[in-house]
Design a protein around this motif. Structure first.
Motif, PDB file in Angstrom:
ATOM      1  N   TRP A   1       0.780  -1.030  -0.080  1.00  0.00           N
ATOM      2  CA  TRP A   1      -0.061  -0.005  -0.113  1.00  0.00           C
ATOM      3  C   TRP A   1       0.886   1.293  -0.043  1.00  0.00           C
ATOM      4  N   ILE A   2       0.382   2.407   0.182  1.00  0.00           N
ATOM      5  CA  ILE A   2       1.049   3.515   0.266  1.00  0.00           C
ATOM      6  C   ILE A   2       1.896   3.777   1.345  1.00  0.00           C
ATOM      7  N   THR A   3       2.927   4.465   1.346  1.00  0.00           N
ATOM      8  CA  THR A   3       3.742   4.621   2.485  1.00  0.00           C
ATOM      9  C   THR A   3       3.226   5.758   3.484  1.00  0.00           C
TER      10      THR A   3
ATOM     11  N   ALA B   1       0.811   8.903   2.688  1.00  0.00           N
ATOM     12  CA  ALA B   1      -0.778   9.270   3.223  1.00  0.00           C
ATOM     13  C   ALA B   1      -0.708  10.527   3.984  1.00  0.00           C
ATOM     14  N   LEU B   2       0.371  10.975   4.417  1.00  0.00           N
ATOM     15  CA  LEU B   2       0.371  12.477   5.013  1.00  0.00           C
ATOM     16  C   LEU B   2       0.464  13.603   4.332  1.00  0.00           C
TER      17      LEU B   2
ATOM     18  N   ILE C   1      -2.533  19.471   8.961  1.00  0.00           N
ATOM     19  CA  ILE C   1      -1.626  19.304  10.205  1.00  0.00           C
ATOM     20  C   ILE C   1      -1.290  17.891  10.503  1.00  0.00           C
ATOM     21  N   LYS C   2       0.077  17.755  10.711  1.00  0.00           N
ATOM     22  CA  LYS C   2       0.667  16.358  11.023  1.00  0.00           C
ATOM     23  C   LYS C   2       1.496  16.566  12.244  1.00  0.00           C
ATOM     24  N   LYS C   3       1.679  15.523  13.244  1.00  0.00           N
ATOM     25  CA  LYS C   3       2.471  15.693  14.288  1.00  0.00           C
ATOM     26  C   LYS C   3       2.897  13.951  14.560  1.00  0.00           C
ATOM     27  N   ASP C   4       4.218  13.882  14.469  1.00  0.00           N
ATOM     28  CA  ASP C   4       4.914  12.775  14.847  1.00  0.00           C
ATOM     29  C   ASP C   4       4.439  11.644  13.942  1.00  0.00           C
ATOM     30  N   GLY C   5       4.381  11.921  12.855  1.00  0.00           N
ATOM     31  CA  GLY C   5       4.103  10.882  11.700  1.00  0.00           C
ATOM     32  C   GLY C   5       2.671  10.423  11.538  1.00  0.00           C
ATOM     33  N   GLN C   6       1.768  11.582  12.263  1.00  0.00           N
ATOM     34  CA  GLN C   6       0.401  11.009  12.287  1.00  0.00           C
ATOM     35  C   GLN C   6      -0.234  12.245  12.046  1.00  0.00           C
ATOM     36  N   PHE C   7      -1.700  12.226  11.596  1.00  0.00           N
ATOM     37  CA  PHE C   7      -2.761  13.175  11.315  1.00  0.00           C
ATOM     38  C   PHE C   7      -3.085  13.806  12.729  1.00  0.00           C
TER      39      PHE C   7
END
Length: 96
Positions: free
Chosen positions: A71-73, A77-78, A83-89
């Motif tokens: 799947w996508i990396t 995805a981000l 807004i993203k923080k520490d590799g998360q939405f």
């Protein structure tokens, strides 16, 4: 022939949380009694040698095989996240 009673219909309505009046009760007694009498007719049919029907269609497995795929990396995805923080939405908090 099976016959429904007013008490049975009222109990079914109560369990189903239906508010029915006396006129509706009378109609339902007749309709449900008719359905049950039809089921009694079906009891008289000879079903010897007839296999039970579990599905209407003969499809045995219409689902695809569960195989791992790439799947996508995480970065892909981000990439459109506002807004993203520490590799998360990151989304606004809904709890106070």
């Amino acid at each position: 022939m099976a016959k429904m009673t007013k008490d049975q219909v009222k109990k079914i309505a109560d369990v189903a949380r239906l508010d029915i009046n006396e006129e509706e009760t009378e109609v339902l007694v007749q309709q449900l009694s008719d359905m049950l009498s039809y089921a009694d007719v079906l009891k008289d049919l000879d079903t010897e040698g007839v296999e039970p029907l579990y599905q209407v269609h003969e499809h045995t497995n219409v689902l695809r095989k569960d195989e791992p795929r790439q799947w996508i990396t995480q970065d892909e995805a981000l990439k459109n996240a506002t807004i993203k923080k520490d590799g998360q939405f990151q989304v606004p908090s809904i709890l106070e």
